[in-house]
Scaffold this motif. Structure first.
Motif, PDB file in Angstrom:
ATOM      1  N   PHE A  81       0.850  -1.190   0.000  1.00 61.90           N
ATOM      2  CA  PHE A  81       0.000   0.000   0.000  1.00 61.90           C
ATOM      3  C   PHE A  81       0.887   1.242   0.000  1.00 61.90           C
ATOM      4  N   PRO A  82       0.406   2.327  -0.631  1.00 63.57           N
ATOM      5  CA  PRO A  82       1.190   3.560  -0.687  1.00 63.57           C
ATOM      6  C   PRO A  82       0.960   4.437   0.534  1.00 63.57           C
ATOM      7  N   ILE A  83       2.001   5.123   0.968  1.00 63.10           N
ATOM      8  CA  ILE A  83       1.910   6.062   2.072  1.00 63.10           C
ATOM      9  C   ILE A  83       2.518   7.389   1.633  1.00 63.10           C
ATOM     10  N   GLU A  84       1.792   8.472   1.879  1.00 64.44           N
ATOM     11  CA  GLU A  84       2.305   9.798   1.536  1.00 64.44           C
ATOM     12  C   GLU A  84       3.303  10.243   2.599  1.00 64.44           C
ATOM     13  N   LEU A  85       4.482  10.632   2.155  1.00 71.71           N
ATOM     14  CA  LEU A  85       5.545  11.040   3.068  1.00 71.71           C
ATOM     15  C   LEU A  85       5.608  12.550   3.240  1.00 71.71           C
ATOM     16  N   GLY A  86       4.921  13.294   2.399  1.00 72.43           N
ATOM     17  CA  GLY A  86       4.995  14.746   2.434  1.00 72.43           C
ATOM     18  C   GLY A  86       5.588  15.279   1.145  1.00 72.43           C
ATOM     19  N   ASP A  87       5.286  16.519   0.828  1.00 70.39           N
ATOM     20  CA  ASP A  87       5.778  17.166  -0.400  1.00 70.39           C
ATOM     21  C   ASP A  87       5.397  16.381  -1.642  1.00 70.39           C
ATOM     22  N   GLY A  88       4.252  15.693  -1.562  1.00 70.86           N
ATOM     23  CA  GLY A  88       3.790  14.952  -2.729  1.00 70.86           C
ATOM     24  C   GLY A  88       4.538  13.666  -3.001  1.00 70.86           C
ATOM     25  N   LYS A  89       5.419  13.238  -2.093  1.00 75.11           N
ATOM     26  CA  LYS A  89       6.201  12.012  -2.265  1.00 75.11           C
ATOM     27  C   LYS A  89       5.460  10.834  -1.636  1.00 75.11           C
ATOM     28  N   TYR A  90       5.543   9.690  -2.287  1.00 76.22           N
ATOM     29  CA  TYR A  90       4.884   8.483  -1.793  1.00 76.22           C
ATOM     30  C   TYR A  90       5.895   7.341  -1.703  1.00 76.22           C
ATOM     31  N   GLU A  91       5.597   6.397  -0.825  1.00 77.27           N
ATOM     32  CA  GLU A  91       6.413   5.182  -0.710  1.00 77.27           C
ATOM     33  C   GLU A  91       5.472   3.983  -0.611  1.00 77.27           C
ATOM     34  N   VAL A  92       5.798   2.917  -1.314  1.00 79.30           N
ATOM     35  CA  VAL A  92       4.993   1.699  -1.262  1.00 79.30           C
ATOM     36  C   VAL A  92       5.528   0.808  -0.153  1.00 79.30           C
ATOM     37  N   ILE A  93       4.652   0.460   0.773  1.00 73.83           N
ATOM     38  CA  ILE A  93       5.009  -0.325   1.961  1.00 73.83           C
ATOM     39  C   ILE A  93       4.554  -1.772   1.770  1.00 73.83           C
ATOM     40  N   GLU A  94       5.401  -2.715   2.200  1.00 73.00           N
ATOM     41  CA  GLU A  94       5.040  -4.133   2.179  1.00 73.00           C
ATOM     42  C   GLU A  94       4.704  -4.607   3.594  1.00 73.00           C
ATOM     43  N   GLY A  95       3.644  -5.406   3.696  1.00 69.07           N
ATOM     44  CA  GLY A  95       3.273  -5.979   4.985  1.00 69.07           C
ATOM     45  C   GLY A  95       2.930  -7.451   4.846  1.00 69.07           C
ATOM     46  N   TYR A  96       3.114  -8.217   5.922  1.00 72.18           N
ATOM     47  CA  TYR A  96       2.890  -9.664   5.897  1.00 72.18           C
ATOM     48  C   TYR A  96       2.149 -10.115   7.154  1.00 72.18           C
ATOM     49  N   ARG A  97       1.393 -11.186   7.020  1.00 75.21           N
ATOM     50  CA  ARG A  97       0.802 -11.869   8.172  1.00 75.21           C
ATOM     51  C   ARG A  97       0.701 -13.344   7.846  1.00 75.21           C
ATOM     52  N   ALA A  98       1.209 -14.177   8.742  1.00 75.76           N
ATOM     53  CA  ALA A  98       1.143 -15.629   8.568  1.00 75.76           C
ATOM     54  C   ALA A  98       0.366 -16.235   9.721  1.00 75.76           C
ATOM     55  N   GLN A  99      -0.580 -17.105   9.404  1.00 74.92           N
ATOM     56  CA  GLN A  99      -1.319 -17.874  10.408  1.00 74.92           C
ATOM     57  C   GLN A  99      -0.897 -19.333  10.252  1.00 74.92           C
ATOM     58  N   HIS A 100      -0.137 -19.825  11.213  1.00 76.19           N
ATOM     59  CA  HIS A 100       0.432 -21.157  11.081  1.00 76.19           C
ATOM     60  C   HIS A 100      -0.568 -22.269  11.385  1.00 76.19           C
ATOM     61  N   SER A 101      -1.289 -22.152  12.501  1.00 76.95           N
ATOM     62  CA  SER A 101      -2.204 -23.222  12.897  1.00 76.95           C
ATOM     63  C   SER A 101      -3.434 -22.644  13.575  1.00 76.95           C
ATOM     64  N   ARG A 102      -4.594 -23.077  13.098  1.00 75.68           N
ATOM     65  CA  ARG A 102      -5.858 -22.629  13.691  1.00 75.68           C
ATOM     66  C   ARG A 102      -6.512 -23.774  14.482  1.00 75.68           C
ATOM     67  N   HIS A 103      -5.693 -24.660  15.043  1.00 69.19           N
ATOM     68  CA  HIS A 103      -6.263 -25.745  15.854  1.00 69.19           C
ATOM     69  C   HIS A 103      -6.985 -25.172  17.072  1.00 69.19           C
ATOM     70  N   ARG A 104      -6.543 -23.995  17.515  1.00 70.64           N
ATOM     71  CA  ARG A 104      -7.273 -23.240  18.522  1.00 70.64           C
ATOM     72  C   ARG A 104      -7.353 -21.796  18.043  1.00 70.64           C
ATOM     73  N   LEU A 105      -8.454 -21.138  18.376  1.00 69.58           N
ATOM     74  CA  LEU A 105      -8.638 -19.748  17.966  1.00 69.58           C
ATOM     75  C   LEU A 105      -8.844 -18.866  19.197  1.00 69.58           C
ATOM     76  N   PRO A 106      -8.384 -17.617  19.105  1.00 70.54           N
ATOM     77  CA  PRO A 106      -7.738 -16.994  17.955  1.00 70.54           C
ATOM     78  C   PRO A 106      -6.285 -17.435  17.813  1.00 70.54           C
ATOM     79  N   VAL A 107      -5.700 -17.126  16.648  1.00 74.65           N
ATOM     80  CA  VAL A 107      -4.263 -17.295  16.505  1.00 74.65           C
ATOM     81  C   VAL A 107      -3.598 -16.063  17.118  1.00 74.65           C
ATOM     82  N   LYS A 108      -2.343 -16.212  17.499  1.00 76.81           N
ATOM     83  CA  LYS A 108      -1.692 -15.151  18.284  1.00 76.81           C
ATOM     84  C   LYS A 108      -0.258 -14.981  17.839  1.00 76.81           C
ATOM     85  N   GLY A 109       0.178 -13.744  17.721  1.00 80.76           N
ATOM     86  CA  GLY A 109       1.570 -13.489  17.376  1.00 80.76           C
ATOM     87  C   GLY A 109       1.803 -12.019  17.108  1.00 80.76           C
ATOM     88  N   GLY A 110       3.024 -11.570  17.332  1.00 85.82           N
ATOM     89  CA  GLY A 110       3.350 -10.149  17.224  1.00 85.82           C
ATOM     90  C   GLY A 110       3.422  -9.629  15.809  1.00 85.82           C
TER      91      GLY A 110
END
Length: 499
Positions: free
Chosen positions: A70-99
């Motif tokens: 997703f893009p984020i405006e940094l100011g002065d009309g400049k943008y940066e594309v940010i990468e993000g991730y989320r992994a859910q390893h096991s849903r044997h119990r819910l909710p899943v938990k992790g930082g």
């Protein structure tokens, strides 16, 4: 994008964190990655678990993965594309938990490894969550507070839209580069998407008290490490193997990493009589065989950003990774993964290694250390204090009541009656200080500490028993316990559509 690149180039080396070189320096080129190390430890325990091969294969794989940009405006009309991730390893119990961590080194493989480890970690300490992990590929030191808030809120929006966050679905927490501030932004954003969810505060843990956090969460990982090492030191087989007395007050301690975890584990060891003789951080390490004052050192480091100049008697070690090789009773790597590998494992002089960080010892180094008689206490057990107290915070958010609020005064009234009876029979009136100590009812922090201590003691004892029964090291025993607990859930449910 040009502005962002200019900012990065201008940053001093001191502010780099979690760099690739920092996780490679101790390892030979053929040693496994962090994810491969987790899988290797899992496979070793799985072979002797007597669990159905189909269940083992299912448990080894990551259930769900999310990658967003997703893009984020940094100011002065400049943008940066940010990468993000989320992994859910096991849903044997819910909710899943992790930082959720903020680091330039975040990638899909890293969050897969950490999510897997979270599943096993929760199972080891009987926290009824599945494992997950997330990350945003940025160095938070290179952005303003306003920019970080926009990044955090936009990432949370992506998680909401993809159903990767929710009180009963997926509950993040702080990790490297994040803290209570970011968790506040996350919960506020989640509320905008779920305005009628009365339990919305439970969508994330590690929050400030004002936002539904729990007392004791900040120091919980460090305290859990202290409780665990203390327990293992009390076991006769560990004393025999290491030659240690079993008393914390007789031990010398070296800690790598002086962030939240490293600071608190150092503090708890010092408060209980141990001598903290060395601490390592990014730019250098500090060593004093006579012991360091942890509180003074932390205050100095917070103000100066370095250990240099702290003491005229302490030695500054320029190559900070060398602090791992100093002679001590207990070594606690509490910084990054892959800090002890084949390059330096033969130089380690500690008798006990307590893994405060995730994955600080590679499989080959672990094997070499065990052969030399070094006791290695595994990460999935030792640093599970954080998720344990996160569980308590989640329960608090669902119950909508502070721990101790309903029973504190009742407890005090009952104790006061007993206290009066003791005074009458003893024929002596106790002092006001003695009276307060006896009568005082449990506050939230007291109950959290009690629950954490009991959880860690039980998990350590289970690990000890399995290690003895199966004649394996503590890491394999911890993985084995986790695998069998999770398999019991899967197989007991009938595993719909598996056959």
């Amino acid at each position: 994008m040009v502005a962002a690149a200019t900012r990065r180039a201008a940053m001093p080396a001191l502010l780099r964190s979690m760099t690739t070189s920092a996780t490679q320096v101790a390892c030979e080129s053929h040693e496994p990655t962090f994810l491969q190390s987790v899988e290797s430890y899992y496979d070793q325990a799985a072979k002797i678990s007597n669990v159905n091969p189909g269940t083992l294969s299912h448990l080894r794989a990551v259930d769900s993965l999310l990658r967003v940009t997703f893009p984020i405006e940094l100011g002065d009309g400049k943008y940066e594309v940010i990468e993000g991730y989320r992994a859910q390893h096991s849903r044997h119990r819910l909710p899943v938990k992790g930082g959720i961590r903020y680091s330039e080194e975040v990638d899909l493989q890293e969050v897969e490894a950490l999510a897997s480890l979270m599943t096993y970690k929760c199972a080891v300490v009987d926290v009824p969550f599945g494992g997950a992990k997330g990350g945003v590929k940025i160095d938070p030191r290179k952005y303003t507070v306003e920019q970080l808030e926009r990044i955090t809120r936009r990432f949370t929006m992506e998680l909401c839209q993809k159903n990767f966050i929710g009180v009963g679905t997926d509950v993040p927490a702080p990790d490297v580069g994040t803290g209570p501030r970011e968790m506040s932004w996350i919960v506020d954003t989640y509320r905008q998407f779920n305005p009628n969810d009365v339990n919305a505060a439970g969508c994330v843990t590690g929050k400030p008290l004002s936002q539904g956090g729990v007392r004791g969460r900040t120091e919980s990982t460090g305290l859990g490490i202290y409780y665990s090492i203390r327990e293992f030191l009390s076991y006769p087989e560990v004393q025999k193997k290491t030659g240690l007395t079993g008393q914390v007050k007789d031990a010398s301690v070296v800690v790598q990493g002086f962030g939240n975890v490293g600071y608190y584990v150092s503090k708890f060891f010092e408060n209980n009589g141990a001598k903290v003789i060395g601490v390592g951080e990014r730019d250098c390490a500090i060593y004093d065989p006579n012991g360091l004052n942890v509180e003074d050192l932390h205050k100095y480091y917070t103000e100066k950003g370095t250990f240099r100049g702290f003491s005229s008697t302490a030695q500054i070690i320029e190559d900070s990774v060398k602090i791992l090789e100093t002679e001590c009773d207990i070594l606690i790597p509490a910084a990054l993964e892959r800090q002890i590998g084949l390059v330096n494992c033969d130089k380690i002089k500690a008798k006990v290694i307590g893994e405060g960080a995730n994955g600080p010892v590679t499989p080959a180094a672990h094997e070499a250390l065990e052969k030399r008689g070094v006791v290695v206490l595994p990460d999935l057990l030792l640093n599970a204090g954080g998720v344990t107290v996160s569980y308590f915070e989640w329960l608090k958010n669902l119950s909508h009541v502070r721990f101790g609020r309903m029973n504190k005064k009742w407890d005090e009234a009952m104790r006061l009656k007993l206290f009066t009876l003791v005074e009458e029979n003893a024929g002596r009136t106790l002092t006001e200080a003695e009276r307060k100590a006896i009568v005082h009812g449990a506050e939230e922090a007291d109950l959290v500490y009690s629950g954490l201590e009991d959880t860690m003691i039980q998990a350590c004892e289970e690990t000890r028993q399995t290690a003895s029964l199966k004649n394996v090291d503590f890491r394999t025993a911890a993985y084995l316990n986790a695998i069998q607990k999770i398999a019991a859930v899967y197989e007991g449910s009938g595993m719909l559509f598996m056959h």
